[in-house]
Motif scaffolding. Structure first.
Motif, PDB file in Angstrom:
ATOM      1  N   GLN A   1      15.578 -21.153  19.578  1.00 20.43           N
ATOM      2  CA  GLN A   1      15.806 -19.916  20.323  1.00 20.43           C
ATOM      3  C   GLN A   1      17.091 -19.927  21.147  1.00 20.43           C
ATOM      4  O   GLN A   1      17.291 -19.067  21.981  1.00 20.43           O
ATOM      5  N   THR A   2      17.962 -20.876  20.910  1.00 20.97           N
ATOM      6  CA  THR A   2      19.253 -20.876  21.608  1.00 20.97           C
ATOM      7  C   THR A   2      20.229 -19.965  20.881  1.00 20.97           C
ATOM      8  O   THR A   2      20.047 -19.681  19.697  1.00 20.97           O
ATOM      9  N   GLU A   3      21.219 -19.504  21.575  1.00 13.71           N
ATOM     10  CA  GLU A   3      22.275 -18.707  20.956  1.00 13.71           C
ATOM     11  C   GLU A   3      23.537 -19.543  20.741  1.00 13.71           C
ATOM     12  O   GLU A   3      24.557 -19.025  20.326  1.00 13.71           O
TER      13      GLU A   3
ATOM     14  N   HIS B   1      24.963 -22.211  18.542  1.00 14.84           N
ATOM     15  CA  HIS B   1      24.762 -22.920  17.274  1.00 14.84           C
ATOM     16  C   HIS B   1      26.025 -23.629  16.793  1.00 14.84           C
ATOM     17  O   HIS B   1      25.949 -24.601  16.064  1.00 14.84           O
TER      18      HIS B   1
ATOM     19  N   ASP C   1      30.573 -21.253  19.776  1.00 15.75           N
ATOM     20  CA  ASP C   1      29.589 -20.669  20.692  1.00 15.75           C
ATOM     21  C   ASP C   1      29.579 -21.415  22.026  1.00 15.75           C
ATOM     22  O   ASP C   1      29.556 -20.807  23.100  1.00 15.75           O
TER      23      ASP C   1
ATOM     24  N   GLN D   1      27.390 -13.262  27.923  1.00 18.30           N
ATOM     25  CA  GLN D   1      26.484 -12.469  27.110  1.00 18.30           C
ATOM     26  C   GLN D   1      25.518 -13.366  26.341  1.00 18.30           C
ATOM     27  O   GLN D   1      24.502 -12.915  25.854  1.00 18.30           O
ATOM     28  N   ILE D   2      25.835 -14.670  26.273  1.00 20.37           N
ATOM     29  CA  ILE D   2      24.945 -15.636  25.656  1.00 20.37           C
ATOM     30  C   ILE D   2      23.920 -16.056  26.709  1.00 20.37           C
ATOM     31  O   ILE D   2      24.250 -16.266  27.869  1.00 20.37           O
ATOM     32  N   LYS D   3      22.675 -16.202  26.271  1.00 15.00           N
ATOM     33  CA  LYS D   3      21.628 -16.631  27.195  1.00 15.00           C
ATOM     34  C   LYS D   3      21.978 -17.988  27.805  1.00 15.00           C
ATOM     35  O   LYS D   3      22.632 -18.812  27.187  1.00 15.00           O
TER      36      LYS D   3
END
Length: 114
Positions: free
Chosen positions: A50-52, A54, A58, A73-75
């Motif tokens: 569930q991470t953004e 990768h 990123d 904007q990335i969690k």
């Protein structure tokens, strides 16, 4: 009056050299923090579900945006280690990067007094 102000603006004083050297030091150290933070965030977060984050890009994007805006904007990271890195990045951004803006403002204030 205008000529006096132009002369003052064109004069290169020791305080100008100090300001530039300090800003350069902050820039270099921030680039180092960005690089180390990118590697750490990538290593800690890339395999987390569930991470953004990768890819290495990123992680670079997340780290750089955290340093420049203390927001992304990335969690936020999901792992404990990633969160610790994120906290360090935010502290660096507030104290060093934003603090540099205050130092620049102070520089121009003291320059007006002379």
């Amino acid at each position: 009056m205008i000529l006096k102000e132009l002369k003052r603006l064109m004069t290169w004083e020791e305080r100008h050299r100090r300001l530039l050297s300090r800003l350069f030091l902050v820039l270099v150290l921030t680039l180092v923090v960005d690089a180390v933070g990118t590697v750490l965030v990538f290593l800690f977060e890339r395999h987390t579900q569930q991470t953004e984050i990768h890819t290495f890009f990123d992680a670079f994007f997340f780290t750089t945006v955290q340093l420049l805006t203390v927001s992304s904007q990335i969690k936020n990271p999901l792992t404990t280690a990633g969160r610790i890195v994120d906290i360090f990045l935010e502290i660096w951004a507030v104290l060093v990067v934003a603090g540099s803006a205050g130092a620049i403002a102070s520089f121009f204030q003291t320059g007006d007094a002379s």
